[in-house]
Design a protein around this motif. Structure first.
Motif, PDB file in Angstrom:
ATOM      1  N   PRO A   1       9.661   0.618   3.851  1.00 51.79           N
ATOM      2  CA  PRO A   1       9.160   1.660   2.940  1.00 51.79           C
ATOM      3  C   PRO A   1      10.076   2.878   2.843  1.00 51.79           C
ATOM      4  O   PRO A   1      10.358   3.352   1.744  1.00 51.79           O
ATOM      5  CB  PRO A   1       7.794   2.032   3.525  1.00 51.79           C
ATOM      6  CG  PRO A   1       7.357   0.784   4.221  1.00 51.79           C
ATOM      7  CD  PRO A   1       8.616   0.204   4.808  1.00 51.79           C
ATOM      8  N   ILE A   2      10.580   3.380   3.967  1.00 53.71           N
ATOM      9  CA  ILE A   2      11.432   4.568   3.914  1.00 53.71           C
ATOM     10  C   ILE A   2      12.792   4.234   3.298  1.00 53.71           C
ATOM     11  O   ILE A   2      13.349   5.013   2.529  1.00 53.71           O
ATOM     12  CB  ILE A   2      11.583   5.236   5.297  1.00 53.71           C
ATOM     13  CG1 ILE A   2      12.325   6.579   5.167  1.00 53.71           C
ATOM     14  CG2 ILE A   2      12.321   4.347   6.265  1.00 53.71           C
ATOM     15  CD1 ILE A   2      11.573   7.634   4.453  1.00 53.71           C
ATOM     16  N   LEU A   3      13.320   3.066   3.613  1.00 53.95           N
ATOM     17  CA  LEU A   3      14.606   2.672   3.034  1.00 53.95           C
ATOM     18  C   LEU A   3      14.482   2.452   1.529  1.00 53.95           C
ATOM     19  O   LEU A   3      15.374   2.832   0.766  1.00 53.95           O
ATOM     20  CB  LEU A   3      15.132   1.415   3.723  1.00 53.95           C
ATOM     21  CG  LEU A   3      15.521   1.586   5.192  1.00 53.95           C
ATOM     22  CD1 LEU A   3      15.849   0.238   5.820  1.00 53.95           C
ATOM     23  CD2 LEU A   3      16.681   2.552   5.339  1.00 53.95           C
ATOM     24  N   ALA A   4      13.376   1.862   1.116  1.00 61.71           N
ATOM     25  CA  ALA A   4      13.159   1.636  -0.316  1.00 61.71           C
ATOM     26  C   ALA A   4      13.012   2.970  -1.050  1.00 61.71           C
ATOM     27  O   ALA A   4      13.549   3.142  -2.147  1.00 61.71           O
ATOM     28  CB  ALA A   4      11.929   0.754  -0.529  1.00 61.71           C
ATOM     29  N   GLU A   5      12.309   3.911  -0.441  1.00 58.80           N
ATOM     30  CA  GLU A   5      12.157   5.220  -1.085  1.00 58.80           C
ATOM     31  C   GLU A   5      13.503   5.932  -1.194  1.00 58.80           C
ATOM     32  O   GLU A   5      13.826   6.512  -2.230  1.00 58.80           O
ATOM     33  CB  GLU A   5      11.171   6.102  -0.324  1.00 58.80           C
ATOM     34  CG  GLU A   5      10.961   7.431  -1.021  1.00 58.80           C
ATOM     35  CD  GLU A   5       9.804   8.249  -0.487  1.00 58.80           C
ATOM     36  OE1 GLU A   5       9.723   9.436  -0.846  1.00 58.80           O
ATOM     37  OE2 GLU A   5       8.981   7.712   0.284  1.00 58.80           O
ATOM     38  N   ARG A   6      14.298   5.871  -0.156  1.00 56.31           N
ATOM     39  CA  ARG A   6      15.626   6.498  -0.209  1.00 56.31           C
ATOM     40  C   ARG A   6      16.492   5.863  -1.294  1.00 56.31           C
ATOM     41  O   ARG A   6      17.200   6.552  -2.027  1.00 56.31           O
ATOM     42  CB  ARG A   6      16.327   6.383   1.141  1.00 56.31           C
ATOM     43  CG  ARG A   6      15.748   7.300   2.180  1.00 56.31           C
ATOM     44  CD  ARG A   6      16.482   7.160   3.479  1.00 56.31           C
ATOM     45  NE  ARG A   6      15.897   8.006   4.487  1.00 56.31           N
ATOM     46  CZ  ARG A   6      16.280   8.016   5.750  1.00 56.31           C
ATOM     47  NH1 ARG A   6      17.267   7.220   6.161  1.00 56.31           N
ATOM     48  NH2 ARG A   6      15.708   8.822   6.613  1.00 56.31           N
ATOM     49  N   ARG A   7      16.431   4.554  -1.382  1.00 60.47           N
ATOM     50  CA  ARG A   7      17.221   3.848  -2.398  1.00 60.47           C
ATOM     51  C   ARG A   7      16.751   4.233  -3.803  1.00 60.47           C
ATOM     52  O   ARG A   7      17.556   4.464  -4.704  1.00 60.47           O
ATOM     53  CB  ARG A   7      17.091   2.344  -2.177  1.00 60.47           C
ATOM     54  CG  ARG A   7      17.924   1.522  -3.099  1.00 60.47           C
ATOM     55  CD  ARG A   7      17.856   0.049  -2.701  1.00 60.47           C
ATOM     56  NE  ARG A   7      18.769  -0.702  -3.488  1.00 60.47           N
ATOM     57  CZ  ARG A   7      20.078  -0.820  -3.240  1.00 60.47           C
ATOM     58  NH1 ARG A   7      20.594  -0.251  -2.187  1.00 60.47           N
ATOM     59  NH2 ARG A   7      20.855  -1.522  -4.029  1.00 60.47           N
TER      60      ARG A   7
ATOM     61  N   ALA B   1       0.828  -1.206   0.000  1.00 56.44           N
ATOM     62  CA  ALA B   1       0.000   0.000   0.000  1.00 56.44           C
ATOM     63  C   ALA B   1       0.862   1.256   0.000  1.00 56.44           C
ATOM     64  O   ALA B   1       0.492   2.264  -0.591  1.00 56.44           O
ATOM     65  CB  ALA B   1      -0.931  -0.006   1.210  1.00 56.44           C
ATOM     66  N   SER B   2       2.023   1.196   0.641  1.00 56.20           N
ATOM     67  CA  SER B   2       2.885   2.376   0.688  1.00 56.20           C
ATOM     68  C   SER B   2       3.701   2.542  -0.599  1.00 56.20           C
ATOM     69  O   SER B   2       4.274   3.601  -0.821  1.00 56.20           O
ATOM     70  CB  SER B   2       3.817   2.316   1.897  1.00 56.20           C
ATOM     71  OG  SER B   2       4.739   1.263   1.755  1.00 56.20           O
ATOM     72  N   ALA B   3       3.762   1.541  -1.423  1.00 61.29           N
ATOM     73  CA  ALA B   3       4.530   1.635  -2.661  1.00 61.29           C
ATOM     74  C   ALA B   3       3.875   2.600  -3.650  1.00 61.29           C
ATOM     75  O   ALA B   3       4.578   3.350  -4.333  1.00 61.29           O
ATOM     76  CB  ALA B   3       4.698   0.260  -3.298  1.00 61.29           C
ATOM     77  N   ARG B   4       2.574   2.620  -3.757  1.00 64.96           N
ATOM     78  CA  ARG B   4       1.885   3.485  -4.717  1.00 64.96           C
ATOM     79  C   ARG B   4       2.123   4.967  -4.411  1.00 64.96           C
ATOM     80  O   ARG B   4       2.492   5.728  -5.304  1.00 64.96           O
ATOM     81  CB  ARG B   4       0.383   3.151  -4.745  1.00 64.96           C
ATOM     82  CG  ARG B   4      -0.457   3.995  -5.682  1.00 64.96           C
ATOM     83  CD  ARG B   4       0.019   4.130  -7.107  1.00 64.96           C
ATOM     84  NE  ARG B   4       0.458   2.921  -7.745  1.00 64.96           N
ATOM     85  CZ  ARG B   4       1.245   2.869  -8.830  1.00 64.96           C
ATOM     86  NH1 ARG B   4       1.666   3.973  -9.403  1.00 64.96           N
ATOM     87  NH2 ARG B   4       1.603   1.737  -9.359  1.00 64.96           N
ATOM     88  N   PRO B   5       1.954   5.420  -3.158  1.00 61.66           N
ATOM     89  CA  PRO B   5       2.262   6.831  -2.882  1.00 61.66           C
ATOM     90  C   PRO B   5       3.740   7.161  -3.117  1.00 61.66           C
ATOM     91  O   PRO B   5       4.067   8.273  -3.533  1.00 61.66           O
ATOM     92  CB  PRO B   5       1.894   7.018  -1.412  1.00 61.66           C
ATOM     93  CG  PRO B   5       0.938   5.926  -1.110  1.00 61.66           C
ATOM     94  CD  PRO B   5       1.317   4.788  -2.008  1.00 61.66           C
ATOM     95  N   THR B   6       4.612   6.196  -2.870  1.00 59.88           N
ATOM     96  CA  THR B   6       6.035   6.412  -3.132  1.00 59.88           C
ATOM     97  C   THR B   6       6.264   6.646  -4.614  1.00 59.88           C
ATOM     98  O   THR B   6       6.981   7.573  -5.006  1.00 59.88           O
ATOM     99  CB  THR B   6       6.863   5.204  -2.648  1.00 59.88           C
ATOM    100  OG1 THR B   6       6.670   5.042  -1.250  1.00 59.88           O
ATOM    101  CG2 THR B   6       8.332   5.387  -2.936  1.00 59.88           C
ATOM    102  N   VAL B   7       5.650   5.832  -5.443  1.00 66.65           N
ATOM    103  CA  VAL B   7       5.767   6.004  -6.896  1.00 66.65           C
ATOM    104  C   VAL B   7       5.225   7.374  -7.291  1.00 66.65           C
ATOM    105  O   VAL B   7       5.853   8.094  -8.081  1.00 66.65           O
ATOM    106  CB  VAL B   7       5.032   4.871  -7.650  1.00 66.65           C
ATOM    107  CG1 VAL B   7       4.914   5.185  -9.131  1.00 66.65           C
ATOM    108  CG2 VAL B   7       5.734   3.553  -7.434  1.00 66.65           C
TER     109      VAL B   7
END
Length: 96
Positions: free
Chosen positions: A74-80, A32-38
């Motif tokens: 989620p935060i680590l994936a977004e930073r990466r 669910a957090s992947a979509r807002p990250t995208v």
């Protein structure tokens, strides 16, 4: 070798195959957090194709597939993903 090349190679080799028996399934809240990250990254990097942004975020989540503590994925994936997209943006702007 350029930094962007290393990051791109790292991301593409980090993606597991769908048949990977070691890969842990993503938790529903992570998906669910992947979509807002995208969406955030598409807004931050408008010159980069949307499919590339989505693939980069997916690869970043896959990178942490074996992490035992899932709360920070989620935060680590977004930073990466931001780091990789920053390198791609530099390449795109240099080519323009």
């Amino acid at each position: 070798m350029a930094t962007a090349t290393l990051q791109s190679t790292e991301l593409t080799t980090a993606c597991p195959s769908p048949e990977d028996p070691v890969a842990r399934p993503a938790a529903p809240d992570e998906l669910a957090s992947a979509r807002p990250t995208v969406d955030r990254l598409r807004a931050a990097y408008p010159l980069i194709d949307a499919a590339v942004v989505e693939a980069t975020v997916t690869a970043a989540y896959h990178w942490f597939r074996e992490a035992r503590v899932r709360a920070y994925v989620p935060i680590l994936a977004e930073r990466r993903a931001r780091k990789a997209l920053g390198a791609v943006r530099t390449d795109v702007e240099a080519g323009s």
